[in-house]
Motif scaffolding. Structure first.
Motif, PDB file in Angstrom:
ATOM      1  N   ILE A  94      68.316 -91.164  37.380  1.00  0.00           N
ATOM      2  CA  ILE A  94      67.831 -92.536  37.304  1.00  0.00           C
ATOM      3  C   ILE A  94      66.312 -92.529  37.417  1.00  0.00           C
ATOM      4  O   ILE A  94      65.757 -92.009  38.396  1.00  0.00           O
ATOM      5  CB  ILE A  94      68.424 -93.410  38.434  1.00  0.00           C
ATOM      6  CG1 ILE A  94      69.958 -93.390  38.369  1.00  0.00           C
ATOM      7  CG2 ILE A  94      67.911 -94.837  38.344  1.00  0.00           C
ATOM      8  CD1 ILE A  94      70.625 -94.063  39.551  1.00  0.00           C
ATOM      9  N   VAL A  95      65.658 -93.064  36.420  1.00  0.00           N
ATOM     10  CA  VAL A  95      64.199 -93.142  36.425  1.00  0.00           C
ATOM     11  C   VAL A  95      63.798 -94.506  36.973  1.00  0.00           C
ATOM     12  O   VAL A  95      63.953 -95.530  36.302  1.00  0.00           O
ATOM     13  CB  VAL A  95      63.620 -92.940  35.014  1.00  0.00           C
ATOM     14  CG1 VAL A  95      62.100 -93.045  35.041  1.00  0.00           C
ATOM     15  CG2 VAL A  95      64.051 -91.590  34.452  1.00  0.00           C
ATOM     16  N   THR A  96      63.320 -94.532  38.209  1.00  0.00           N
ATOM     17  CA  THR A  96      62.921 -95.795  38.828  1.00  0.00           C
ATOM     18  C   THR A  96      62.085 -95.519  40.070  1.00  0.00           C
ATOM     19  O   THR A  96      61.994 -94.380  40.530  1.00  0.00           O
ATOM     20  CB  THR A  96      64.155 -96.640  39.210  1.00  0.00           C
ATOM     21  OG1 THR A  96      63.733 -97.945  39.601  1.00  0.00           O
ATOM     22  CG2 THR A  96      64.923 -96.015  40.367  1.00  0.00           C
ATOM     23  N   ASP A  97      61.510 -96.553  40.614  1.00  0.00           N
ATOM     24  CA  ASP A  97      60.752 -96.484  41.862  1.00  0.00           C
ATOM     25  C   ASP A  97      61.739 -96.395  43.025  1.00  0.00           C
ATOM     26  O   ASP A  97      62.607 -97.256  43.190  1.00  0.00           O
ATOM     27  CB  ASP A  97      59.895 -97.744  41.972  1.00  0.00           C
ATOM     28  CG  ASP A  97      59.078 -97.805  43.253  1.00  0.00           C
ATOM     29  OD1 ASP A  97      59.088 -96.810  43.999  1.00  0.00           O
ATOM     30  OD2 ASP A  97      58.437 -98.834  43.486  1.00  0.00           O
ATOM     31  N   VAL A  98      61.622 -95.349  43.830  1.00  0.00           N
ATOM     32  CA  VAL A  98      62.545 -95.168  44.942  1.00  0.00           C
ATOM     33  C   VAL A  98      62.412 -96.309  45.946  1.00  0.00           C
ATOM     34  O   VAL A  98      63.360 -96.635  46.669  1.00  0.00           O
ATOM     35  CB  VAL A  98      62.315 -93.795  45.610  1.00  0.00           C
ATOM     36  CG1 VAL A  98      61.000 -93.764  46.385  1.00  0.00           C
ATOM     37  CG2 VAL A  98      63.477 -93.426  46.507  1.00  0.00           C
ATOM     38  N   GLY A  99      61.233 -96.950  45.999  1.00  0.00           N
ATOM     39  CA  GLY A  99      61.036 -98.091  46.886  1.00  0.00           C
ATOM     40  C   GLY A  99      61.848 -99.297  46.466  1.00  0.00           C
ATOM     41  O   GLY A  99      62.106-100.196  47.273  1.00  0.00           O
ATOM     42  N   THR A 100      62.262 -99.339  45.206  1.00  0.00           N
ATOM     43  CA  THR A 100      63.175-100.385  44.716  1.00  0.00           C
ATOM     44  C   THR A 100      64.618 -99.959  44.889  1.00  0.00           C
ATOM     45  O   THR A 100      65.480-100.746  45.306  1.00  0.00           O
ATOM     46  CB  THR A 100      62.907-100.673  43.228  1.00  0.00           C
ATOM     47  OG1 THR A 100      61.557-101.108  43.069  1.00  0.00           O
ATOM     48  CG2 THR A 100      63.857-101.728  42.686  1.00  0.00           C
ATOM     49  N   PHE A 101      64.880 -98.702  44.591  1.00  0.00           N
ATOM     50  CA  PHE A 101      66.245 -98.175  44.605  1.00  0.00           C
ATOM     51  C   PHE A 101      66.870 -98.214  46.001  1.00  0.00           C
ATOM     52  O   PHE A 101      68.000 -98.684  46.181  1.00  0.00           O
ATOM     53  CB  PHE A 101      66.230 -96.747  44.062  1.00  0.00           C
ATOM     54  CG  PHE A 101      67.549 -96.032  44.164  1.00  0.00           C
ATOM     55  CD1 PHE A 101      68.519 -96.215  43.196  1.00  0.00           C
ATOM     56  CD2 PHE A 101      67.810 -95.162  45.221  1.00  0.00           C
ATOM     57  CE1 PHE A 101      69.738 -95.548  43.281  1.00  0.00           C
ATOM     58  CE2 PHE A 101      69.018 -94.498  45.308  1.00  0.00           C
ATOM     59  CZ  PHE A 101      69.987 -94.697  44.344  1.00  0.00           C
ATOM     60  N   LEU A 102      66.156 -97.705  47.006  1.00  0.00           N
ATOM     61  CA  LEU A 102      66.748 -97.558  48.339  1.00  0.00           C
ATOM     62  C   LEU A 102      67.122 -98.885  49.006  1.00  0.00           C
ATOM     63  O   LEU A 102      68.244 -99.021  49.511  1.00  0.00           O
ATOM     64  CB  LEU A 102      65.805 -96.754  49.238  1.00  0.00           C
ATOM     65  CG  LEU A 102      66.031 -95.244  49.259  1.00  0.00           C
ATOM     66  CD1 LEU A 102      64.925 -94.531  50.011  1.00  0.00           C
ATOM     67  CD2 LEU A 102      67.381 -94.902  49.885  1.00  0.00           C
TER      68      LEU A 102
END
Length: 412
Positions: free
Chosen positions: A386-394
């Motif tokens: 998954i290509v995304t900002d981990v600050g959004t994902f978590l």
């Protein structure tokens, strides 16, 4: 002089793309193939079987082709016992040793097929009595019986997941889209199901988890019992502790997104305070460290391995600076893992991936598509990217887990 040899392919060789992979590999290596037998399964759950004649321009060329096909999962029809030779010195392997893949592997010993234990890629197989064990070159000892050649070895690539699963939905490919609510929910469902079944979840995380504001969400996951092991480096722990002590990460106030006065010193101060206390655990027990990722690991008895690197400041007293010792501790920590969630740390994620069998469900999250692709190139059929900002994902993942848990408690 032309050389020929038969191979067999068994299992879901069509929808797992094993058959076309074999065809492509033979042609890429300038060999030829002839289909001798091909039995196709009629139902979704039925397996298929193919017997092929592989041709090379000479015996060496043929052996090179067969070696590559064997790593894909092709089997030699004969069922001879595995062949071994003795290591003459520590960390010296016999010439022609068999190099393992990350796929489940079996060897034939005294006429019986034995599963190779602690499967990992780029290792050797050592036979002891009637047991077979994946062993890295650093652990080879004088006198070890090391497998050579390809006789008596079967490699079983994992099949494509069947049924309702996030791994089937993503088809083991890298998603370049930001995660949708449906995707995050399915990942949360996988995690919740594993935990309810008593499974093991491993988190591999980099300092970007703190830099991007995902620290509190990861701490929540640990506090709520969704993390069984944490693998990281010095940086994650340092910046997590820095944030707890000074409200900054790399000297930046995460609330105002401004550099704090003298903020560039904060991570050094953080290291010094933990060293003064004695360890991270001592800092928690003395009331110095009162929150965050490392705090929750200590309070909830979640083991962690902090593997150091040459660029580390400090490092913290809990960081393992002996690389070989860190490798061994990581391998031990991830044994029997069911899900490994890798987030924003290419080096630690690749290191962990190299220690995992391909059957472990792996989720790779990073803002850099190249990093996710590199991790996916391990070859696991049980991995998604998954290509995304981990600050959004978590935070989104933590929210979905809390919601699912509440719904199950209410019987919905």
């Amino acid at each position: 002089m032309e050389a020929m040899r038969e191979i067999e392919l068994k299992g879901h060789i069509i929808d797992s793309f094993l058959l076309p992979k074999v065809f492509d590999k033979v042609m890429d290596m300038n060999g030829e193939f002839e289909i001798i037998q091909f039995d196709i399964g009629r139902q979704k759950t039925d397996t298929s079987y193919a017997r092929l004649m592989i041709k090379g321009r000479d015996q060496d060329h043929l052996e090179n082709i067969i070696s590559e096909l064997h790593r894909l999962g092709a089997q030699l029809p004969e069922a001879e016992d595995v062949v071994t030779e003795t290591a003459i010195k520590d960390r010296v392997v016999p010439k022609g040793f068999y190099s393992t893949t990350n796929h489940p592997t079996y060897v034939k010993i005294n006429g019986e097929w034995k599963k190779v234990e602690n499967q990992k890629m780029d290792a050797m197989i050592v036979i002891t009595d009637d047991h077979a064990l994946c062993t890295t070159i650093g652990h080879i000892k004088k006198g070890d019986r090391v497998v050579v050649g390809k006789k008596g070895i079967r490699v079983i690539p994992p099949e494509r997941p069947r049924g309702h699963s996030i791994f089937e939905f993503m088809d083991s490919q890298v998603s370049s889209e930001r995660p949708s609510q449906s995707l995050i929910k399915q990942i949360a469902e996988e995690i919740l199901e594993v935990k309810q079944d008593g499974g093991k979840i491993v988190i591999v995380a980099g300092p970007a988890v703190v830099h991007t504001g995902g620290q509190q969400a990861l701490a929540e996951l640990i506090r709520n019992g969704y993390v069984d092991v944490l693998l990281a480096g010095n940086a994650l722990a340092v910046h997590d502790i820095e944030y707890n002590l000074y409200g900054t990460s790399l000297g930046m106030d995460l609330n105002t997104v401004e550099l704090a006065p003298e903020g560039h010193k904060h991570h050094i101060y953080a290291i010094s305070e933990i060293c003064r206390a004695g360890s991270i655990k001592d800092a928690v027990e003395q009331g110095i460290l009162t929150g965050g990722i490392m705090y929750e690991c200590i309070k909830n008895n979640v083991p962690f391995v902090l593997a150091g690197s040459i660029r580390d400041d400090g490092p913290l007293p809990d960081v393992i600076t002996d690389t070989m010792k860190a490798q061994d501790m990581m391998r031990k920590a991830i044994q029997d893992a069911d899900i490994v969630l890798m987030m924003s740390t290419m080096l630690h994620s690749i290191a962990t991936g190299n220690c995992l069998p391909s059957t472990v469900r792996t989720i790779c999250v990073d803002i850099n598509p190249a990093t996710v692709t590199k991790l996916m190139d391990r070859g696991s059929a049980q991995a998604i990217g998954i290509v995304t900002d981990v600050g959004t994902f978590l935070p989104w993942l933590a929210e979905e887990l809390a919601l699912l848990k509440k719904q199950k408690a209410q019987g919905k």
